[in-house]
Design an enzyme around this catalytic site. Structure first.
Site, mmCIF file in Angstrom:
data_model
loop_
_atom_site.group_PDB
_atom_site.id
_atom_site.type_symbol
_atom_site.label_atom_id
_atom_site.label_comp_id
_atom_site.label_asym_id
_atom_site.label_seq_id
_atom_site.Cartn_x
_atom_site.Cartn_y
_atom_site.Cartn_z
ATOM 1 N N ASP A 1 2.429 -9.180 9.192
ATOM 2 C CA ASP A 1 0.985 -9.354 8.987
ATOM 3 C C ASP A 1 0.688 -10.859 8.983
ATOM 4 O OD1 ASP A 1 0.386 -6.521 8.567
ATOM 5 O OD2 ASP A 1 1.640 -6.756 6.801
ATOM 6 N N MET B 1 0.852 -1.195 0.000
ATOM 7 C CA MET B 1 0.000 0.000 0.000
ATOM 8 C C MET B 1 0.887 1.245 0.000
ATOM 9 S SD MET B 1 -3.445 -0.923 2.045
ATOM 10 C CE MET B 1 -2.851 -0.670 3.695
ATOM 11 N N HIS C 1 9.413 -3.617 3.119
ATOM 12 C CA HIS C 1 8.996 -3.835 1.722
ATOM 13 C C HIS C 1 10.207 -4.145 0.839
ATOM 14 C CE1 HIS C 1 5.693 -0.984 3.086
ATOM 15 N NE2 HIS C 1 5.016 -2.045 2.693
ATOM 16 N N GLN D 1 5.925 -11.268 7.404
ATOM 17 C CA GLN D 1 5.388 -12.002 8.557
ATOM 18 C C GLN D 1 4.742 -11.085 9.599
ATOM 19 O OE1 GLN D 1 8.076 -14.684 10.903
ATOM 20 N NE2 GLN D 1 6.866 -13.785 12.563
HETATM 21 O O1 PAF Z 1 -0.087 -5.688 3.639
HETATM 22 C C1 PAF Z 1 -0.508 -4.775 2.898
HETATM 23 O O2 PAF Z 1 0.158 -3.776 2.658
HETATM 24 C C2 PAF Z 1 -1.909 -4.905 2.297
HETATM 25 O O3 PAF Z 1 -2.793 -5.510 3.173
HETATM 26 C C3 PAF Z 1 -1.922 -5.600 0.935
HETATM 27 C C4 PAF Z 1 -1.446 -7.060 1.038
HETATM 28 C C5 PAF Z 1 -1.018 -4.852 -0.052
HETATM 29 C C6 PAF Z 1 -3.335 -5.619 0.356
HETATM 30 O O4 PAF Z 1 -3.833 -4.333 0.198
#
Ligand code: PAF
Length: 291
Positions: free
Chosen positions: A150, A30, A37, A148
């Site tokens: 999330d 996002m 990331h 992980q």
């Molecule tokens: O983890 C995230 O940033 C979001 O939940 C995702 C997987 C991109 C879905 O919008």
């Protein structure tokens, strides 16, 4: 690196790569990218020929009183980070590209979406599963990467991929932390210095429980208590639960199966989540699964 905003352009850009038999990796995000990331990008680059990073703040996974409108965004910086990290394509559709006005079909996850965050964010995982399924169909990756941090999201997405026969390998990458232990999150930028210090007790609590587990503690209450002791500095503890890492149901005491200690808490008005996995050492001479 190419930045693409429409599905038509994306399909066109990937068609040639696919003809050449190239392996496509997807890192769904996002935006407001951080080292966590970039670790997913790195993992994708080592395991695929083409890395697509999607940047889309997905409205369907935010509840009516959540932070959709204030969710941090900095597209120019994200693009630069992706370029530096060796990303092939940034896919940044607008809301109408993903959800045309006629849109009405959702993916409904099952029991894995019910506990933990699911209990406090009704509809959240329905929104996540829907957008991830759509991104899988748009990009058609061979492999996709998730963090992980999330933990429940990873479980829901893995199950969705199996249940809906989606031809994509799901890879989970360990949580990337600041040097003091705070799990990296786009939401960390909301924290004042003072809140940032108090937010640290979240990872300290989890590490305290993990230390106890390593020293042989298997009693669920004692493990949770070890974490809770540290968590007095958060403003509101939403949940602190030790769950079976496959079913996400409450872990049974004494622990005999891999479990995840998961926490969600508010520090000031910032909502943070984190977790540690408590897995059993492999018997002597054997490699543990995933090692
Ligand atoms: O983890 C995230 O940033 C979001 O939940 C995702 C997987 C991109 C879905 O919008």
């Amino acid at each position: 690196m190419q930045t693409i905003t429409t599905l038509a352009e994306l399909r066109h850009a990937l068609a040639q790569a696919r003809k050449e038999g190239k392996r496509v990796g997807l890192v769904p995000t996002m935006g407001y990218l951080h080292e966590g990331h970039l670790a997913l990008v790195q993992a994708s680059r080592t395991r695929s020929d083409i890395t697509v990073v999607s940047i889309f703040v997905n409205p369907t996974q935010f509840g009516p009183n959540e932070d959709l409108s204030t969710y941090p965004r900095d597209f120019i910086r994200d693009e630069q980070l992706c370029r530096n990290a060796g990303v092939t394509i940034v896919f940044a559709p607008d809301t109408r590209e993903v959800y045309p006005t006629t849109f009405e079909t959702f993916v409904e996850p099952g029991d894995l979406a019910t506990p933990l965050c699911g209990a406090y964010r009704p509809g959240h995982f329905r929104g996540v599963a829907t957008v991830v399924c759509k991104l899988f169909n748009m990009v058609q990756p061979d492999i996709a990467f998730f963090g992980q941090k999330d933990f429940q999201q990873c479980a829901v997405i893995r199950r969705m991929a199996v249940d809906l026969n989606l031809p994509v390998d799901i890879v989970t990458i360990p949580t990337i932390r600041e040097s003091d232990g705070l799990a990296m999150s786009s939401r960390n930028r909301y924290l004042s210095d003072e809140e940032r210090r108090r937010a640290l007790t979240i990872s300290r609590g989890l590490f305290a429980a993990a230390d106890k587990f390593r020293s042989g503690e298997r009693d669920v209450e004692n493990l949770v208590a070890a974490a809770r002791e540290q968590l007095s500095s958060v403003d509101r503890l939403q949940y602190l639960e030790l769950v079976d890492s496959h079913t996400l149901k409450a872990a049974e005491s004494p622990l005999q199966r891999p479990a995840a200690l998961c926490v969600a808490a508010y520090v000031g008005s910032t909502w943070l989540i984190d977790n540690v996995i408590l897995s059993f050492p492999a018997p002597d001479g054997q490699r543990s699964p995933g090692s």
